[in-house]
Design an enzyme around this catalytic site. Structure first.
Site, PDB file in Angstrom:
ATOM      1  N   ASP A   1      10.772  -3.026  14.372  1.00  0.00           N
ATOM      2  CA  ASP A   1      10.641  -1.628  13.943  1.00  0.00           C
ATOM      3  C   ASP A   1       9.210  -1.380  13.552  1.00  0.00           C
ATOM      4  OD1 ASP A   1      10.580   0.706  12.369  1.00  0.00           O
ATOM      5  OD2 ASP A   1      11.667   0.039  10.554  1.00  0.00           O
TER       6      ASP A   1
ATOM      7  N   GLY B   1      13.924 -14.122   8.958  1.00  0.00           N
ATOM      8  CA  GLY B   1      12.511 -14.051   9.467  1.00  0.00           C
ATOM      9  C   GLY B   1      11.598 -14.111   8.382  1.00  0.00           C
TER      10      GLY B   1
ATOM     11  N   HIS C   1       6.262  -9.919   6.522  1.00  0.00           N
ATOM     12  CA  HIS C   1       5.857 -11.322   7.116  1.00  0.00           C
ATOM     13  C   HIS C   1       5.127 -11.195   8.710  1.00  0.00           C
ATOM     14  CE1 HIS C   1       9.786  -9.896   8.397  1.00  0.00           C
ATOM     15  NE2 HIS C   1       9.720 -10.759   9.639  1.00  0.00           N
TER      16      HIS C   1
ATOM     17  N   LYS D   1      19.041  -3.672  13.349  1.00  0.00           N
ATOM     18  CA  LYS D   1      20.171  -4.657  13.651  1.00  0.00           C
ATOM     19  C   LYS D   1      21.186  -3.783  14.430  1.00  0.00           C
ATOM     20  CE  LYS D   1      18.986  -7.570  10.048  1.00  0.00           C
ATOM     21  NZ  LYS D   1      17.802  -8.311  10.763  1.00  0.00           N
TER      22      LYS D   1
ATOM     23  N   ASP E   1       3.576 -13.666  10.784  1.00  0.00           N
ATOM     24  CA  ASP E   1       4.855 -14.439  11.354  1.00  0.00           C
ATOM     25  C   ASP E   1       4.966 -13.680  12.746  1.00  0.00           C
ATOM     26  OD1 ASP E   1       4.589 -16.393   9.256  1.00  0.00           O
ATOM     27  OD2 ASP E   1       6.220 -15.540   8.314  1.00  0.00           O
TER      28      ASP E   1
ATOM     29  N   ARG F   1       2.281 -13.580  20.215  1.00  0.00           N
ATOM     30  CA  ARG F   1       1.195 -14.192  20.802  1.00  0.00           C
ATOM     31  C   ARG F   1       1.733 -15.483  21.419  1.00  0.00           C
ATOM     32  NH1 ARG F   1      -1.713 -14.540  16.909  1.00  0.00           N
ATOM     33  NH2 ARG F   1      -1.069 -16.486  15.820  1.00  0.00           N
TER      34      ARG F   1
ATOM     35  N   HIS G   1      14.644  -6.236  13.355  1.00  0.00           N
ATOM     36  CA  HIS G   1      14.396  -5.916  11.882  1.00  0.00           C
ATOM     37  C   HIS G   1      15.353  -5.172  11.389  1.00  0.00           C
ATOM     38  CE1 HIS G   1       9.814  -6.179  12.768  1.00  0.00           C
ATOM     39  NE2 HIS G   1      10.182  -7.279  12.283  1.00  0.00           N
TER      40      HIS G   1
ATOM     41  N   ASP H   1      11.103 -16.452  12.160  1.00  0.00           N
ATOM     42  CA  ASP H   1      10.462 -16.303  13.226  1.00  0.00           C
ATOM     43  C   ASP H   1       9.441 -17.315  13.624  1.00  0.00           C
ATOM     44  OD1 ASP H   1      11.202 -13.407  13.151  1.00  0.00           O
ATOM     45  OD2 ASP H   1       9.624 -12.822  11.784  1.00  0.00           O
TER      46      ASP H   1
END
Length: 140
Positions: free
Chosen positions: A80, A55, A87, A12, A90, A96, A8, A60
């Site tokens: 973060d 992302g 998102h 970075k 996502d 998951r 995130h 993602d």
């Protein structure tokens, strides 16, 4: 091994520090990253990185597709947790899928360091058994 590197915005700089510190380990593997993270890793470390989209623009999900196709062996996702992400669904799906397909996943630099040191020590040979097989073919 195929390794995904995601960070995130507020993480970075931490990803660059991690990639720099473990460059000698990472350079012997195939690296994938989401857009800006990948660009920064390439520019600041010289590592060869295949870049997916950003992302929020589907990166993602692209990495998630690699996971579900058993083409990813390790994910380092410096998240973060204190900033809302547009998102988020996502991100949740990516986490998951890592669990469903038993892909080692680090969401912070401390865990990433342990996984990278384990990779360097040769503790991921078991992934060779999984690569190229569908979920229904995996050993239990």
């Amino acid at each position: 091994m195929n390794i995904a590197l995601i960070a995130h915005d507020k993480k970075k700089d931490d990803m660059i520090k991690l990639a720099t510190a473990y460059k000698t380990i990472l350079e012997s593997h195939t690296l994938f990253a989401t857009g800006t993270t990948g660009k920064r890793i390439i520019e600041e470390t010289g590592l060869d990185v295949h870049r997916f989209k950003s992302g929020p623009l589907g990166g993602d999900q692209q990495i998630g597709a690699y996971i579900s196709d058993n083409k990813m062996d390790l994910v380092i996702f410096l998240r973060d947790p204190l900033t809302s992400q547009p998102h988020e669904p996502d991100i949740s799906a990516l986490l998951r899928l890592s669990d469903v397909y038993e892909i080692p996943l680090a969401t912070n630099a401390g865990t990433a360091e342990v996984l990278l040191r384990g990779l360097d020590a040769g503790f991921y040979e078991w992934r060779d058994l999984y690569r190229g097989k569908g979920r229904e073919d995996l050993p239990l």
